[in-house]
Design an enzyme around this catalytic site. Sequence first.
Site, PDB file in Angstrom:
ATOM      1  N   HIS A  20     -11.269 -45.869 -47.949  1.00  0.00           N
ATOM      2  CA  HIS A  20      -9.835 -45.585 -48.027  1.00  0.00           C
ATOM      3  C   HIS A  20      -9.129 -46.724 -48.767  1.00  0.00           C
ATOM      4  O   HIS A  20      -8.685 -47.686 -48.139  1.00  0.00           O
ATOM      5  CB  HIS A  20      -9.252 -45.442 -46.619  1.00  0.00           C
ATOM      6  CG  HIS A  20      -9.856 -44.325 -45.828  1.00  0.00           C
ATOM      7  ND1 HIS A  20      -9.211 -43.119 -45.641  1.00  0.00           N
ATOM      8  CD2 HIS A  20     -11.043 -44.225 -45.179  1.00  0.00           C
ATOM      9  CE1 HIS A  20      -9.981 -42.326 -44.902  1.00  0.00           C
ATOM     10  NE2 HIS A  20     -11.095 -42.987 -44.607  1.00  0.00           N
ATOM     11  N   ASN A 177       4.325 -44.869 -45.157  1.00  0.00           N
ATOM     12  CA  ASN A 177       4.134 -44.453 -46.557  1.00  0.00           C
ATOM     13  C   ASN A 177       4.357 -42.959 -46.795  1.00  0.00           C
ATOM     14  O   ASN A 177       4.224 -42.483 -47.920  1.00  0.00           O
ATOM     15  CB  ASN A 177       2.746 -44.866 -47.066  1.00  0.00           C
ATOM     16  CG  ASN A 177       1.611 -44.258 -46.259  1.00  0.00           C
ATOM     17  OD1 ASN A 177       1.729 -43.164 -45.713  1.00  0.00           O
ATOM     18  ND2 ASN A 177       0.496 -44.974 -46.165  1.00  0.00           N
ATOM     19  N   ILE A 179       2.631 -40.396 -46.313  1.00  0.00           N
ATOM     20  CA  ILE A 179       1.506 -39.634 -46.852  1.00  0.00           C
ATOM     21  C   ILE A 179       0.422 -39.506 -45.790  1.00  0.00           C
ATOM     22  O   ILE A 179       0.079 -40.483 -45.117  1.00  0.00           O
ATOM     23  CB  ILE A 179       0.918 -40.320 -48.112  1.00  0.00           C
ATOM     24  CG1 ILE A 179       1.902 -40.242 -49.276  1.00  0.00           C
ATOM     25  CG2 ILE A 179      -0.416 -39.686 -48.518  1.00  0.00           C
ATOM     26  CD1 ILE A 179       2.151 -38.843 -49.818  1.00  0.00           C
ATOM     27  N   HIS A 251      -5.818 -41.720 -50.656  1.00  0.00           N
ATOM     28  CA  HIS A 251      -5.982 -41.984 -49.225  1.00  0.00           C
ATOM     29  C   HIS A 251      -7.436 -42.211 -48.844  1.00  0.00           C
ATOM     30  O   HIS A 251      -7.777 -43.268 -48.308  1.00  0.00           O
ATOM     31  CB  HIS A 251      -5.408 -40.820 -48.410  1.00  0.00           C
ATOM     32  CG  HIS A 251      -5.158 -41.149 -46.965  1.00  0.00           C
ATOM     33  ND1 HIS A 251      -6.112 -41.658 -46.130  1.00  0.00           N
ATOM     34  CD2 HIS A 251      -4.031 -41.029 -46.207  1.00  0.00           C
ATOM     35  CE1 HIS A 251      -5.600 -41.834 -44.930  1.00  0.00           C
ATOM     36  NE2 HIS A 251      -4.332 -41.463 -44.953  1.00  0.00           N
ATOM     37  N   GLU A 400      -3.045 -41.992 -18.309  1.00  0.00           N
ATOM     38  CA  GLU A 400      -4.479 -42.301 -18.267  1.00  0.00           C
ATOM     39  C   GLU A 400      -5.025 -42.747 -19.620  1.00  0.00           C
ATOM     40  O   GLU A 400      -5.838 -43.675 -19.693  1.00  0.00           O
ATOM     41  CB  GLU A 400      -5.285 -41.092 -17.771  1.00  0.00           C
ATOM     42  CG  GLU A 400      -5.118 -40.774 -16.303  1.00  0.00           C
ATOM     43  CD  GLU A 400      -4.013 -39.770 -16.030  1.00  0.00           C
ATOM     44  OE1 GLU A 400      -3.941 -39.259 -14.897  1.00  0.00           O
ATOM     45  OE2 GLU A 400      -3.219 -39.493 -16.952  1.00  0.00           O
ATOM     46  N   HIS A 462      -9.039 -29.843 -10.524  1.00  0.00           N
ATOM     47  CA  HIS A 462      -9.186 -31.238 -10.121  1.00  0.00           C
ATOM     48  C   HIS A 462     -10.608 -31.572  -9.659  1.00  0.00           C
ATOM     49  O   HIS A 462     -10.876 -32.729  -9.325  1.00  0.00           O
ATOM     50  CB  HIS A 462      -8.200 -31.572  -9.001  1.00  0.00           C
ATOM     51  CG  HIS A 462      -6.797 -31.775  -9.471  1.00  0.00           C
ATOM     52  ND1 HIS A 462      -6.148 -30.875 -10.286  1.00  0.00           N
ATOM     53  CD2 HIS A 462      -5.919 -32.794  -9.261  1.00  0.00           C
ATOM     54  CE1 HIS A 462      -4.927 -31.320 -10.546  1.00  0.00           C
ATOM     55  NE2 HIS A 462      -4.762 -32.489  -9.935  1.00  0.00           N
TER      56      HIS A 462
END
Length: 655
Positions: A20, A177, A179, A251, A400, A462
């Site tokens: 990148h 930026n 982008i 990018h 969490e 749960h």
Amino acid sequence: MANAIRALAMDAVQKANSGHPGMPMGTADIATVLFTKFLKIDPRTPNWPDRDRFVLSAGHGSMLLYALNYLLGYEDMTIEQIENFRQLGAITAGHPEYGHASGVETTTGPLGQGIATSVGMALAERMLAAQFGDEVVNHYTYVIASDGDLMEGISHEAISLAGHLKLSKLIVLYDDNEISIDGPLSLSETGDALKRFEAAGWEASRIDGHNPAEIEAAIEAARNSDKPSLIACRTVIGYGSPNKQGKSSSHGAALGEEEIALTRTELGWDAEPFSIPSDVLDAWRIAGCRNAKARKAWEDRFKALDQEKRAELERRLKGELKPELAKAIAAFKRKVSEEKPKWATRKSSEETLNVINAVLPETVGGSADLTGSNNTRSKDQKAITPDDFSGSFIHYGVREHGMAAAMNGIALHKGLIPYSGTFLVFTDYCRPAIRLSALMGQRVVYVMTHDSIGLGEDGPTHQPVEHLASLRAMPNLNVFRPADVVETAECWQLSLEAADTPSILALSRQGLPTLRTEHTDENLCARGAYELAGTTLEAKVTLIATGSEVEIAMNAKRILEKENIGTRVVSMPCSELFDAQPDQYRKEILGPGTVRVAIEAAVRYGWDRYVAPDGDFVGMNGFGASAPAGDLYKHFNITPEATAEAARKCLAARS
């Protein structure tokens, strides 16, 4: 100096044909100001405890950090490492990896994790300063974050917590930026990041990310704020590339030889690839040396500390435990073996923490708004507040994701050992940070209660059934599921002694009898599994169980032995430690020649390696239900009677 970063980034990505380049080219001006004017580091002493922490949360832009570390003079970051970017064996991995290269404070790449981890670092700094004084603990935590970091949900939790705690020495530089990989950020985002941070209690400002004077002034203002700060730096991705700057095409892919040549002309950079003009390199190396005097002055202040305080801080920074811990755990085990309480292992954990926290002042507890359920706050443990960081318990709130990442930051900072709790089912929320704990080899203890259908009426949402198997699949993670108070104490001790491995403590809601009633100083859980109960008859069956199901195994043994079927019971609190034992020990514990039945109120996945080829498993085949725990165990046939019947069937199939 900024163009040196851009040149190294585009050359390294081009040679690797992977990476990148746009982000480091766009943030080069920000980084140059930060590292030459503000960041308190000494590349010759990279682990100086009072250095500022720098987190590249936008880890995909790793060449920014590698270029900086080479230019500043970190000994291990050679030009050869830059040339071997993203290649096997190089320390210049695709994303920064903790432990590979000096100056990399945390592994980043999963977006949002970096900024959330930095909250823990900033919190650790304030806590240690409260305990040892600003003269030896006084540094900032800086972050460069991307649009992606701020879009990830974890960032919302992290900035909320940091704002609440007024972590004023946390400064985030946002690479604004506009982008994303898919194209303009407007494809998916129209929110106002600055207002979001302000609403969370941060200072927020926007500047020109290519104007050194504005960058310097904004950082200076942030350093003087009584709140954490966001500086939105409006930048041009791929800055300097005539045809790709400001576009998503810069990018996540190499610019190409032709475009790099044009960029060199645009920037007025005529040096060969991977070559930095001597005057530019000298300027960077001088910047790398500018904190040598500050570091030496800190060392003098550290030496001037009271001898006892200095020794304590040194011990903590090295991660060494007090020898008194083992003695305290042994004494506690002796006491409960005699008293035989019937406690849920979450209660057993609380009682063990009363012992641990009295011995180890570096432990930092917490809970995701479930303190009374997780039992993670020991007696007399004082809570952290925005105005007082001298305590050792953190109210993380229902966060969490952010909690788990912050614990990584606390551990990475060094000097403290973090633990915190939620329900085992919510390891789903913590998992990305747990994975990074394991990848980075950090001593983080995750106290995960309500570990099975035994939590009862809250129902299947749960009740964790697949979570144990999922967590056990993760490398370098110890998953402990103790059967009683003695095992809980032993598992806590092992978690604290594992300096390079995170731990999960899976603990019950329901009360469990003390099964280990004969005291031994030896930590039997240390080998992962051991024979809890042998047989005076010829051994024909081995029952293997964890946690609350060890009691079921013991009752099944009684049923079978009334029928003259010799039965052994093996408790397996940690399969990871058991799998690491010598072959002979594992064969002996699993009972050669016996049929093996495993019992766990969870899915079967992972158990066949212990019970094959002719054993069986008593457990869950699907999700749970809402009902009292006792009714659920009967409904899902996880009982002593069902276990005994499974053993009989296995024996019958053999004959």
